[in-house]
Design a protein around this motif. Structure first.
Motif, PDB file in Angstrom:
ATOM      1  N   ALA A   1      -3.586   3.745  -0.720  1.00 51.35           N
ATOM      2  CA  ALA A   1      -3.559   5.367  -0.028  1.00 51.35           C
ATOM      3  C   ALA A   1      -3.910   5.279   1.002  1.00 51.35           C
ATOM      4  CB  ALA A   1      -3.982   6.573  -0.793  1.00 51.35           C
TER       5      ALA A   1
ATOM      6  N   ALA B   1       0.719   3.838  -2.969  1.00 48.86           N
ATOM      7  CA  ALA B   1      -0.287   5.149  -2.482  1.00 48.86           C
ATOM      8  C   ALA B   1      -0.584   6.705  -3.226  1.00 48.86           C
ATOM      9  CB  ALA B   1       0.255   5.415  -1.144  1.00 48.86           C
TER      10      ALA B   1
ATOM     11  N   ALA C   1      -0.183  10.149   2.100  1.00 51.62           N
ATOM     12  CA  ALA C   1      -1.716   9.298   1.618  1.00 51.62           C
ATOM     13  C   ALA C   1      -2.702  10.072   1.815  1.00 51.62           C
ATOM     14  CB  ALA C   1      -1.336   8.150   2.243  1.00 51.62           C
TER      15      ALA C   1
ATOM     16  N   ALA D   1       1.112  -1.682   0.231  1.00 50.90           N
ATOM     17  CA  ALA D   1       0.063  -0.323  -0.570  1.00 50.90           C
ATOM     18  C   ALA D   1       0.899   1.239  -0.142  1.00 50.90           C
ATOM     19  CB  ALA D   1      -0.704  -0.434   1.100  1.00 50.90           C
TER      20      ALA D   1
ATOM     21  N   ALA E   1      -2.433   2.813   3.247  1.00 47.52           N
ATOM     22  CA  ALA E   1      -1.316   3.107   3.589  1.00 47.52           C
ATOM     23  C   ALA E   1      -2.060   3.848   5.044  1.00 47.52           C
ATOM     24  CB  ALA E   1      -0.588   3.399   3.127  1.00 47.52           C
TER      25      ALA E   1
END
Length: 725
Positions: free
Chosen positions: A468, A461, A499, A457, A471
């Protein structure tokens, strides 16, 4: 002219051909002896070299319950060599000093199953009264890393009910921290009648810190390599299945196959139970296609003699995966995303299936021997747990990489969301009353998947909104503070911050900034911590998040206090306290009173400090928060001790110790004993001082806090010197 010359044409060079024929016969004989094919030749004439003796499968349901048992159940069609199992059992029992036995052999040959059957058989006979523990060290996974010493020891300590150990301090070398964990593990297992199976170890170095106490436990190690360690009783090499035993296994799995088909499957399976089970599963589950056609495919997949044997095995396993229906092929490929195993409910989420069709899909994979069942404390809540064999994990990962990009991305999104859900579940369990150890066990079980999903992630992101969103959520659960080092947690937080900003989620942005301030403060980077807390405070003020504002004021007060900016600290604490009292948040207000007491204590404003501590204590008592009461009594003890009110200090420390002992808080118990040791030494009560110092040292050692152990050792030396006069 001799006989041979008379029957061979001159043009062929009779004598030369005779030599070639004899050489071929001799070579074929040698191959037959080495490969075991001679047994098939003898069988044609009704001759067997020796009878097959299969070890009777132990019945786990008939075994008396043990305090600790993480052994998976043996397979229902086990065809293991009785002599081998008896040898392993006898070797484990042979000596009171040689407690280690190693099982070596190539992947898929049956080492793990032999260890599992041995464990259950010995439990069935009444051995190992305290139980049996088994851990997969992931030593030969191709899609990840072997389990580290630290992670393995944490899991073993949790399996035996040990208290959780906090993250490794950033300044402490990993080797030193692991040595402390190893000593703690040995202490927990000392004197226990326990079997410990260390499965899939890479080498001796991989298992050395994981060996339990020498007095009591027995250890069974499986590896593709021969492992030799001090005190080891033996290293037993697991042989391939003999043809008769492989044939019996095939017939137990596929009873309708003809004799020639069974013989072909035995040959193509290379004496490996893993291949026998997987290939037989394809034939049984695909009745519309003749077995002979499948056998031809299996033979072709490994026909290239130049291929390393492992690649031949994987090529034939790939046929079994490719034999699945297209949807099941994709589902199986996606299972390679999980690290170390997965629960049924996690697969349903990954596959976007309801429970019933999801269970049917898992059943189809299991019927083809493509899944390995694994024991788990969470099976009741999350469904049965499984893992993929290392070879099948590699095959599934290769198939996953070949999926179309949108299909891969969809699986990745759902896998990441499931990993985050598991992290959240572990965190909620950890925060629940009495659930801290349960939450940590769930986190440790799923840590590989959680870390892999966070890493993916974070990397995606910047271009993927789902990534995102993951994350920015991964780094915040409080349970991470017990398992990730501060620097590791900062890395997760710093990946989540952009993110959150990309998705314009101000609430989570502020949360991440506040958590970053905490971690930076822990590392001593106070200027950076102050900046992050101020950024968090600004956003929460903008959002009108009063509870969050009060928290940030408190965090800023702590930073200012460490920096010696006592006036700023007092102002920050009072600002937070005003909000908390206005919101009726009495629990947070109690902590803020304690913080103000600490600032006044540092400024030697003793009366004001005492008043703040007593206010905090009164609230904690009304709320019934014993942990807060212990903290307040400890603070009062330190305050009275600094003023020379030693009797009052002793009473306060004793109350704090009693509460921490009741709660089982080893860190608090250690600190209270350490403070009491200093106090009793001041009072001249040296034997009591020494006893408290020894208790503190033992507790610090159990928790792997070597720097505190050193402090306790120094205190003991001072007490001993005073006792000598």
């Amino acid at each position: 002219m001799d006989l041979f010359e008379s029957i061979l044409p001159e043009s062929l060079g009779g004598k030369a051909l005779l030599v070639a024929v004899l050489a071929t016969v001799i070579a074929s004989f040698i191959w037959a002896v080495l490969s075991g094919a001679w047994r098939r030749v003898l069988k044609l004439f009704g001759v067997r070299d020796k009878p097959i003796e299969v070890f009777s499968r132990p019945d786990p349901d008939a075994v008396a319950k043990r305090d600790f048992n993480t052994l998976p159940h043996p397979t229902t069609h086990y065809q293991g060599d009785a002599a081998l199992i008896r040898r392993i059992m006898a070797t484990l029992e042979a000596s009171q000093t040689a407690s280690l036995v190693g099982l070596a052999g190539m992947g898929g040959i049956g080492k793990t199953e032999a260890a599992v059957v041995t464990g259950w058989a010995m439990l069935e006979k009444g051995r190992f009264k305290d139980g049996a523990l088994m851990i997969d060290l992931l030593g030969f996974t191709e899609e990840g890393a072997p389990l580290s010493h630290e992670d393995a020891l944490r899991r073993l300590i949790a399996m035996i009910g040990g208290d959780p150990v906090g993250p490794r301090p950033d300044k402490m070398p990993e080797e030193k921290f692991v040595a402390g964990l190893s000593d703690h593990w040995k202490g927990l297992t000392a004197g226990k009648d326990l079997l410990v199976i260390l499965d899939n170890a890479t080498d001796a170095r991989h298992v050395e810190p994981l060996i339990p106490a020498a007095n009591g436990p027995r250890v069974l190690i499986t590896s593709r390599n021969v492992i030799n360690l001090p005190g080891q009783a033996d290293s037993i090499e697991i042989a391939r299945l003999e043809d008769d035993r492989a044939e019996r296994l095939v017939r137990s799995l596929a009873p309708d196959m003809s004799d020639p088909e069974v013989a072909r499957l035995v040959t193509v399976s290379l004496g490996l139970p893993l291949l026998v089970e997987a290939l037989a599963g394809v034939i049984v589950e695909s009745p519309a296609r003749p077995a002979a056609d499948w056998l031809t495919d299996f033979e072709a997949a490994g026909a290239d003699a130049a291929l390393p044997e492992i690649d031949r095995v994987k090529a034939r396993l790939a046929v079994s995966v490719d034999a699945l229906e297209a949807a099941d092929q994709d589902r199986y490929a996606a299972l390679s995303l999980f690290a170390g195993g997965f629960h049924a409910k996690s697969t349903y989420a990954l596959w976007e299936l309801e429970d019933a069709p999801g269970a049917q899909a898992l059943g189809r994979l299991q019927s083809r021997s493509l899944l390995i069942p694994v024991e788990s404390d969470f099976a009741e809540a999350l469904g049965p747990r499984y893992r993929l064999h290392d070879y099948l994990q590699a095959v599934a990962a290769e198939r996953f990489r070949a999926l179309a990009q949108p299909v891969r991305t969809g699986f990745r999104h759902r896998w990441g969301q499931e990993a985050l859900k598991l992290l959240g579940s572990a965190n909620e369990l950890y925060k629940s009353k009495g659930g801290d150890l349960v939450g940590l066990r769930l986190f440790e079980q799923e840590q590989g998947t959680i870390a892999a999903a966070q890493g993916w992630a974070a990397a995606r992101a910047g271009e993927d909104d789902v990534a995102a969103g993951l994350a920015m959520r991964f780094p915040n659960p409080g349970i991470l503070g017990l398992r990730l080092t501060p620097r590791k947690q900062i890395g997760w937080l710093e990946a989540g911050l952009p993110a959150a900003r990309r998705l314009k989620d101000r609430r989570l942005e502020a949360t991440i900034l506040g958590n970053l301030g905490h971690r930076l403060q822990h590392l001593g980077d106070l200027d950076a911590a102050e900046a992050r807390h101020k950024q968090s405070l600004a956003i929460k003020t903008e959002l009108g998040n009063k509870k969050g504002m009060a928290q940030d004021y408190g965090n800023l007060g702590i930073v200012y206090g460490i920096q010696g900016k006592y006036e700023d600290a007092e102002a920050a604490f009072k600002a937070g306290l005003k909000i908390q009292e206005g919101e009726g948040d009495r629990e947070s207000a109690a902590k803020q009173y304690g913080n103000l007491g600490n600032i006044y204590h540092l400024q030697e404003r003793f009366d004001e400090a005492e008043a703040m501590y007593l206010k905090s204590l009164a609230i904690e008592k009304k709320l019934g928060r014993k942990e807060g009461q212990a903290s307040d009594y400890g603070n009062l003890g330190g305050l009275y001790q600094k003023q020379g009110k030693l009797d009052q200090a002793g009473e306060a420390y004793a109350k704090a110790l009693a509460i921490n002992t009741e709660l089982g808080r080893r860190d608090g118990m250690a600190a209270n004993n350490f403070n009491l040791a200093i106090l009793r030494a001041q009072q001249g009560r040296l034997p009591e001082a020494r006893q408290h110092a020894e208790t503190a040292r033992a507790l610090y050692a159990e928790m792997g806090m070597d720097h505190k152990v050193a402090d306790a050792d120094a205190l003991l030396e001072q007490i001993d010197a005073a006792m000598r006069g």
